[in-house]
Design an enzyme around this catalytic site. Sequence first.
Site, PDB file in Angstrom:
ATOM      1  N   THR A 132       0.823  -1.221   0.000  1.00  0.00           N
ATOM      2  CA  THR A 132       0.000   0.000   0.000  1.00  0.00           C
ATOM      3  C   THR A 132       0.853   1.267   0.000  1.00  0.00           C
ATOM      4  OG1 THR A 132      -1.454   1.254   1.463  1.00  0.00           O
ATOM      5  CG2 THR A 132      -0.098  -0.369   2.529  1.00  0.00           C
ATOM      6  N   ASP A 133       0.258   2.371  -0.451  1.00  0.00           N
ATOM      7  CA  ASP A 133       0.956   3.670  -0.376  1.00  0.00           C
ATOM      8  C   ASP A 133       1.041   4.174   1.065  1.00  0.00           C
ATOM      9  OD1 ASP A 133      -1.759   4.314  -0.014  1.00  0.00           O
ATOM     10  OD2 ASP A 133      -1.793   5.893  -1.539  1.00  0.00           O
ATOM     11  N   GLU A 134       0.249   3.552   1.978  1.00  0.00           N
ATOM     12  CA  GLU A 134       0.182   4.073   3.351  1.00  0.00           C
ATOM     13  C   GLU A 134       1.493   3.886   4.101  1.00  0.00           C
ATOM     14  OE1 GLU A 134      -3.521   3.345   5.360  1.00  0.00           O
ATOM     15  OE2 GLU A 134      -4.593   3.137   3.465  1.00  0.00           O
ATOM     16  N   TYR A 158      -1.913  -0.623  10.942  1.00  0.00           N
ATOM     17  CA  TYR A 158      -2.039  -1.265   9.617  1.00  0.00           C
ATOM     18  C   TYR A 158      -0.824  -0.940   8.750  1.00  0.00           C
ATOM     19  CZ  TYR A 158      -3.308  -1.648   4.665  1.00  0.00           C
ATOM     20  OH  TYR A 158      -3.294  -1.919   3.315  1.00  0.00           O
ATOM     21  N   LYS A 162       2.212  -3.383   7.364  1.00  0.00           N
ATOM     22  CA  LYS A 162       2.486  -3.568   5.930  1.00  0.00           C
ATOM     23  C   LYS A 162       3.930  -3.148   5.624  1.00  0.00           C
ATOM     24  CE  LYS A 162       0.156  -4.689   2.940  1.00  0.00           C
ATOM     25  NZ  LYS A 162      -0.125  -6.024   2.366  1.00  0.00           N
TER      26      LYS A 162
END
Length: 354
Positions: A132-134, A158, A162
């Site tokens: 993810t970009d997060e 989260y 990741k």
Amino acid sequence: MIFVTGGAGFIGSNFILNWIKSNAEEVVNLDKLTYAGNLENLASVQANSKHIFIEGDIGDLELVTKLLDKYQPRAVINFAAESHVDRSIHTPEAFVKTNMLGTFWLLEAVKNYWNRLDEIAKNNFRLLHVSTDEVYGTLDKQAPAFNEENRYEPNSPYSASKAASDHLVRSYHHTYGLPVLTTNCSNNYGPFQFPEKLIPLMIVNALEGKSLPIYGDGQQIRDWLYVEDHCVAICKVLESGSVGETYNIGGWNEKPNLDIVHEVCSILDESKPRSDQKSYREQITYVKDRPGHDRRYAIDARKIERELNWKPAETFETGIRKTVQWYLENWQWIANVQSGVYRDWVEKNYVGRT
Ligand code: NAD
Ligand code: TYD
């Protein structure tokens, strides 16, 4: 054949449906069927011999080893994860277990399998890790979009879990030579997304006459990508990506949350007007913000465009119409996922927030 993990979830099931439509190759799908895993997403390929479903955990070394030895895949694509930020705030442990430890055990099984392959199969093998970009954290309004060189600065359990999984994947390439690829994608939307995430939650709540809960001021910005575009990008990276590289995937489509909700309301006003003829916007309510809420994500997708000739096919305007239409036509799917577990979650996350 290819080996997919988490293929009963939102992106994984879209990926499998697209794969089976456009490839002759079989797919083995290992999924734990958590609350987010739903075999109904795969009903159209249930009887298709190209799709082999196995219920199980990516963290089960013995099971994954047995499956890899049996099916001899040329690639593993890891979608399996706990994926919802709000849940990671309430129950971070599940995120550490699956996203960190689960990915670790999956890497162990894949590394051992890869080491047993002959030279040609070894050279052709790929592990593609979907991320993810997060992991890059949050951006100020004027800051340039995230590119592959940005520092990892995850802010939620989260995104931290990741980020840890991305680091483990990277380390298995650098230390053991495992041929890995990592993709970091922005927010997806489209069919089969569980109605805990912004867009499906708003569609479902609007139609059920419930409030549309906007966290904080609703000016947080996300980049939105239609799920099929993400699936096509993953296929491009799998077939032509350079081993050890990471690829950012995004839609060049930054929008504040409030604009997204307004757009959903406008489409519903047109396609399924409220009986009182008022707009669904009337249902918008501002609620307490998410703790540690990232203000803005934006993806610089020039690397995948330049090197792999990928561009999204959908604009937000076309993708969101298809998405709303899909939920309108699949009311039974929505009813089926709204189990007691779903209702418990809504209670936990939203009661006390207004
Ligand atoms: P999802 O929550 O809809 O699906 C996750 C799937 O993984 C479910 O089918 C679940 O049963 C399965 N799963 C969970 N734990 C497992 C385990 N231990 N072993 C085997 N299976 C397990 O998630 P999604 O939105 O489809 O996301 C898929 C992947 O893409 C995730 O890795 C996520 O981090 C990443 N991603 C998602 C988005 C997005 O906007 N949804 C954006 C970028 C990246
Ligand atoms: P979400 O779909 O949970 O994705 P992520 O947090 O991974 O970006 O949320 C998207 C944005 O919408 C995020 O800024 C939080 C916000 N949001 C709301 O305002 N209300 C809601 O009920 C939900 C679920 C999200």
